[in-house]
Design an enzyme around this catalytic site. Structure first.
Site, PDB file in Angstrom:
ATOM      1  N   LYS A 197      45.765  47.012  44.647  1.00 43.19           N
ATOM      2  CA  LYS A 197      46.128  45.598  44.609  1.00 43.19           C
ATOM      3  C   LYS A 197      44.998  44.857  43.922  1.00 43.19           C
ATOM      4  CE  LYS A 197      47.304  41.551  47.279  1.00 43.19           C
ATOM      5  NZ  LYS A 197      47.715  41.031  48.582  1.00 43.19           N
ATOM      6  N   GLU A 235      41.180  54.783  45.045  1.00 40.25           N
ATOM      7  CA  GLU A 235      41.930  54.195  46.160  1.00 40.25           C
ATOM      8  C   GLU A 235      43.152  55.058  46.503  1.00 40.25           C
ATOM      9  OE1 GLU A 235      41.297  51.797  48.141  1.00 40.25           O
ATOM     10  OE2 GLU A 235      39.957  50.370  47.165  1.00 40.25           O
ATOM     11  N   LYS A 250      50.131  46.706  42.250  1.00 40.54           N
ATOM     12  CA  LYS A 250      50.473  45.284  42.266  1.00 40.54           C
ATOM     13  C   LYS A 250      49.423  44.496  41.515  1.00 40.54           C
ATOM     14  CE  LYS A 250      50.875  41.505  45.483  1.00 40.54           C
ATOM     15  NZ  LYS A 250      50.696  41.067  46.825  1.00 40.54           N
ATOM     16  N   TYR A 315      61.563  39.546  43.277  1.00 42.89           N
ATOM     17  CA  TYR A 315      62.300  38.350  43.699  1.00 42.89           C
ATOM     18  C   TYR A 315      63.654  38.255  42.999  1.00 42.89           C
ATOM     19  CZ  TYR A 315      57.711  37.284  45.516  1.00 42.89           C
ATOM     20  OH  TYR A 315      56.526  37.368  46.195  1.00 42.89           O
TER      21      TYR A 315
END
Ligand code: PBG
Length: 328
Positions: A197, A235, A250, A315
């Site tokens: 992220k 990560e 992201k 979305y």
């Protein structure tokens, strides 16, 4: 005629042939629909995200009903919390009578098969607007935050969440949440980790939607530097070793190279989050007549899948579901 043996255009001659050779397709079973909610009556439009709202209970249920009708059956919930409930310790994040746990219970009562994901991070609940607990120097403390995140995750699991999604970027949180869930009875609750992220300016509209912008400082001491790619792989290795079931990149569109690196590095399912700023850009240009909305939205999502994402948080989920259902 020129002497050309290989003519790739033969595979593009008509829609049926193009369909036969298409490598990437979109389908609603790959979408996770992010939804905002608040504890008040009324559905409030989010200015920088036309078509998105802070839902009240009634409109949230209507929106999910409509999304399910076009095949979108996974959602992730983001709460707008009243200022009066925000504290330095973010205790509201694990209040069993809070907005999120109560809403999950109601959703699961109505639709036991709806897959509900939850965000694990303290920013909606923190008076500082950070994903973690802040010390006197403004530093977001790691280990103290991880403890709080475990309480938040347990509260969400107890309410019926299917998949817990830590978006905070603290070190060690996936392993800690996994063992907290397992020590309780939640061995079947999954973890979708926000693995890479980035500290992205593309989250701006989301922070407006929830009024959750940091009240001081930036998130750069925990979210990743947009300049880094090897660090994302580090990560990823950690999240795999800590027991993540799925991993996330992201934002999505500006980070397709990271999605591709993950695809080459792991067999775990990969999610990508087409974030609020990506949505806002496509909406704004389309509203001006500068881009063809349907075409650019489908293209942007196809590109994210092509890069290697199995699933997409977007979305546009309901809207795309409607397009896919009517174009058949
Ligand atoms: C908070 C969180 C953010 C988003 C998802 N979870 C914002 C942030 O980290 O500041 C952004 C989503 C979007 O922009 O659509 N932990």
């Amino acid at each position: 005629m020129l002497d050309i043996l290989e003519r790739p255009r033969r595979n593009r001659i008509n829609p049926t042939i193009r369909g036969l050779v298409r490598e990437t397709t979109l389908s609603t079973e790959r979408f996770i629909y992010p939804l905002f909610l608040h504890a008040h009556d009324g559905k409030i439009p989010i200015t920088s995200m036309p078509g998105c709202f802070r839902h009240d209970c009634k409109s949230l249920f209507e929106e999910i009903e409509a999304a399910r009708q076009v095949g979108v059956n996974a959602i992730v919930l983001f709460p707008a919390i009243d200022d009066g409930l925000k504290t330095a310790g973010a205790e509201e994040a694990w209040n069993p009578n809070g907005l999120i746990p109560q809403t999950i219970k109601a959703l699961k009562d109505k639709w036991p098969d709806l897959v509900v994901l939850t965000d694990v991070a303290l920013d909606p609940y923190s008076s500082a607007g950070h994903d973690g607990l802040v010390d006197e120097n403004g530093y977001v403390m790691n280990d103290e935050t991880v403890e709080a995140l475990c309480k938040q995750a347990l509260c969400q699991a107890a309410a019926g969440a299917d998949i817990i999604s830590p978006s905070d970027m603290m070190d060690g949180r996936v392993g800690a949440i996994r063992s907290a869930l397992d020590q309780d009875t939640y061995t079947n609750v999954g973890i979708l980790s926000y693995t890479a992220k980035y500290a992205s300016a593309f989250y701006g509209p989301f922070r407006e939607a929830l009024d959750s912008a940091p009240r001081g400082g930036t998130k750069e001491s925990y979210q990743m530097d947009p300049a880094n790619s090897r660090e994302a792989v580090r990560e990823l290795e950690l999240d795999i070793s800590e027991g993540a079931d799925m991993v996330m990149v992201k934002p999505a569109g500006p980070y397709l190279d990271i999605i591709r690196r993950f695809r080459e590095q792991t067999e775990l399912p990969i999610a990508a989050y087409q974030v609020s700023g990506e949505y806002a850009m496509l909406k704004a240009a389309s509203a001006n007549g500068w881009l063809d909305e349907k075409k650019v939205v489908l293209e942007s999502l196809t590109a994210i899948r092509r890069a290697g994402a199995d699933m997409i948080l977007t979305y546009f989920a309901r809207q795309v579901g409607e397009w896919l259902n009517t174009s058949a």
